[in-house]
Each structure stands twice: as C-alpha cells, then as structure tokens.
Scaffold this motif. Structure first.
Motif, PDB file in Angstrom:
ATOM      1  N   UNK A   1       0.861  -1.189   0.000  1.00 33.55           N
ATOM      2  CA  UNK A   1       0.000   0.000   0.000  1.00 33.55           C
ATOM      3  C   UNK A   1       0.897   1.239   0.000  1.00 33.55           C
ATOM      4  N   UNK A   2       0.558   2.246  -0.784  1.00 34.23           N
ATOM      5  CA  UNK A   2       1.321   3.488  -0.823  1.00 34.23           C
ATOM      6  C   UNK A   2       0.755   4.435   0.229  1.00 34.23           C
ATOM      7  N   UNK A   3       1.654   4.939   1.061  1.00 34.82           N
ATOM      8  CA  UNK A   3       1.269   5.920   2.077  1.00 34.82           C
ATOM      9  C   UNK A   3       2.052   7.205   1.835  1.00 34.82           C
TER      10      UNK A   3
ATOM     11  N   UNK B   1      -2.383  12.490  13.924  1.00 35.96           N
ATOM     12  CA  UNK B   1      -1.432  12.730  12.848  1.00 35.96           C
ATOM     13  C   UNK B   1      -0.101  12.045  13.125  1.00 35.96           C
ATOM     14  N   UNK B   2       0.381  11.305  12.146  1.00 35.74           N
ATOM     15  CA  UNK B   2       1.660  10.607  12.258  1.00 35.74           C
ATOM     16  C   UNK B   2       2.556  11.017  11.100  1.00 35.74           C
ATOM     17  N   UNK B   3       3.803  11.283  11.433  1.00 36.06           N
ATOM     18  CA  UNK B   3       4.812  11.557  10.421  1.00 36.06           C
ATOM     19  C   UNK B   3       5.460  10.224  10.062  1.00 36.06           C
TER      20      UNK B   3
ATOM     21  N   UNK C   1       4.762   1.356   0.934  1.00 34.62           N
ATOM     22  CA  UNK C   1       5.722   2.181   0.214  1.00 34.62           C
ATOM     23  C   UNK C   1       5.389   3.622   0.543  1.00 34.62           C
ATOM     24  N   UNK C   2       6.403   4.452   0.709  1.00 33.87           N
ATOM     25  CA  UNK C   2       6.182   5.845   1.077  1.00 33.87           C
ATOM     26  C   UNK C   2       6.392   6.744  -0.136  1.00 33.87           C
ATOM     27  N   UNK C   3       5.380   7.528  -0.455  1.00 41.05           N
ATOM     28  CA  UNK C   3       5.478   8.562  -1.488  1.00 41.05           C
ATOM     29  C   UNK C   3       5.568   9.894  -0.746  1.00 41.05           C
ATOM     30  N   UNK C   4       6.772  10.442  -0.664  1.00 37.11           N
ATOM     31  CA  UNK C   4       6.976  11.659   0.142  1.00 37.11           C
ATOM     32  C   UNK C   4       6.333  12.888  -0.477  1.00 37.11           C
ATOM     33  N   UNK C   5       5.894  12.800  -1.727  1.00 34.32           N
ATOM     34  CA  UNK C   5       5.221  13.940  -2.349  1.00 34.32           C
ATOM     35  C   UNK C   5       3.746  13.997  -1.965  1.00 34.32           C
ATOM     36  N   UNK C   6       3.262  12.976  -1.264  1.00 37.31           N
ATOM     37  CA  UNK C   6       1.844  12.884  -0.902  1.00 37.31           C
ATOM     38  C   UNK C   6       1.655  12.947   0.605  1.00 37.31           C
ATOM     39  N   UNK C   7       0.429  13.236   1.026  1.00 39.37           N
ATOM     40  CA  UNK C   7       0.066  13.133   2.439  1.00 39.37           C
ATOM     41  C   UNK C   7      -1.418  12.827   2.552  1.00 39.37           C
ATOM     42  N   UNK C   8      -1.768  12.191   3.676  1.00 42.11           N
ATOM     43  CA  UNK C   8      -3.148  11.818   3.983  1.00 42.11           C
ATOM     44  C   UNK C   8      -3.808  11.003   2.875  1.00 42.11           C
ATOM     45  N   UNK C   9      -3.076  10.037   2.333  1.00 37.84           N
ATOM     46  CA  UNK C   9      -3.628   9.188   1.279  1.00 37.84           C
ATOM     47  C   UNK C   9      -4.760   8.317   1.797  1.00 37.84           C
TER      48      UNK C   9
END
Length: 152
Positions: free
Chosen positions: A9-11, A28-30, A135-143
C-alpha cells in the motif's frame, strides 16, 4: 518472504493513525524512513515495579493536544532502548507494544515513549512498522483519507 512492490500500500509522508486498544483515533503521524523505531508523544513517563514485572506509567499526548484526555496508562515494558534523537542527544526510552491501525491494516507496533512536545506531529512511524507493508510517497500526504473519500 518480502511482499512484492505491487502488493504494498502506498502511504504519504503524513497519515492519520489509530490506537484502538487505547480508544485514540485520527492522530497525525509523520512517516519517517530515517527512524527505525516508531515513537509516541507522552508525558509523565515513569517506570513502576509490579509483581508481574516492569511497567511504565504515562499520559498520552499532553494537555495542549486537542484529543488529550488525561487518561493514565500503565503497560508492561517490552524493552528499553537507547535512542539518538534528531538533535543528536541520546536517551533511554521505554518501548511498549500495542495495536495500531494504518489505512485498513491492524498491526502490532513497538512504540518508544518520549516527550515530542517540541515536534509538530505526536507520532512518528519508523521503518520497522512500514517495512514490507507500505511504500512511502513523500510527495503525498493523507492518502488514507483520500482513499476513504474515493470509496464513498
């Protein structure tokens, strides 16, 4: 066996996380791939000895957080770990285990308890929790919130 990339899953770099055993939701989690262990903002962190073994007593979050409820927790210490913080200082932290929900997945997490009041986000999710699952997409948030909206 490691999951295939297509199964992960992409987060985003920020996601809401739930702690169902503690009745705490939408925190909220970083997402931090530079940190190995996840950490949780607490205050009044004190070790206590019980007949059953070593425990740690703490309050989640702090009075300035909107979901703070002054509830006192007392959990078994899973282990202790010396952690090097982002400012380079070292501190011994208590690690506890609990269930967390990230997206639709209920996972067992190890969390180091620390005062994160100077940090923007009360929860930091480290590599140990996300490895092989996301998988982490750093360009996204709150997916996860976007996924819920798309499903309705």
């Amino acid at each position: 066996m490691a999951a295939k990339k297509r199964d992960l899953k992409v987060i985003g770099r920020l996601e809401p996380i739930n702690f169902p055993e503690w009745d705490l939701y939408g925190i909220d989690a970083k997402i931090d791939t530079g940190a190995y262990t996840s950490s949780l903002h607490c205050h009044h962190i004190k070790p206590v000895q019980k007949d059953e073994g070593e425990y740690v007593r703490f309050n989640l979050l702090d009075p300035s957080h909107e979901t703070y409820n002054d509830k006192l927790f007392e959990l078994p210490i899973h282990r202790k770990k010396v952690v090097k913080s982002s400012n380079g200082s070292r501190e011994e932290r208590f690690i506890v285990k609990t269930k967390v929900q990230l997206f639709d997945r209920l996972l067992t997490a190890e969390l180091s308890l620390t005062d994160r009041s100077e940090m923007r986000y009360p929860v930091l999710v480290g590599r140990k929790l996300i490895n092989g699952r996301f998988l982490v997409d750093v360009s996204q948030k709150y997916l996860s919130e976007k996924e819920i909206k798309e499903q309705t």
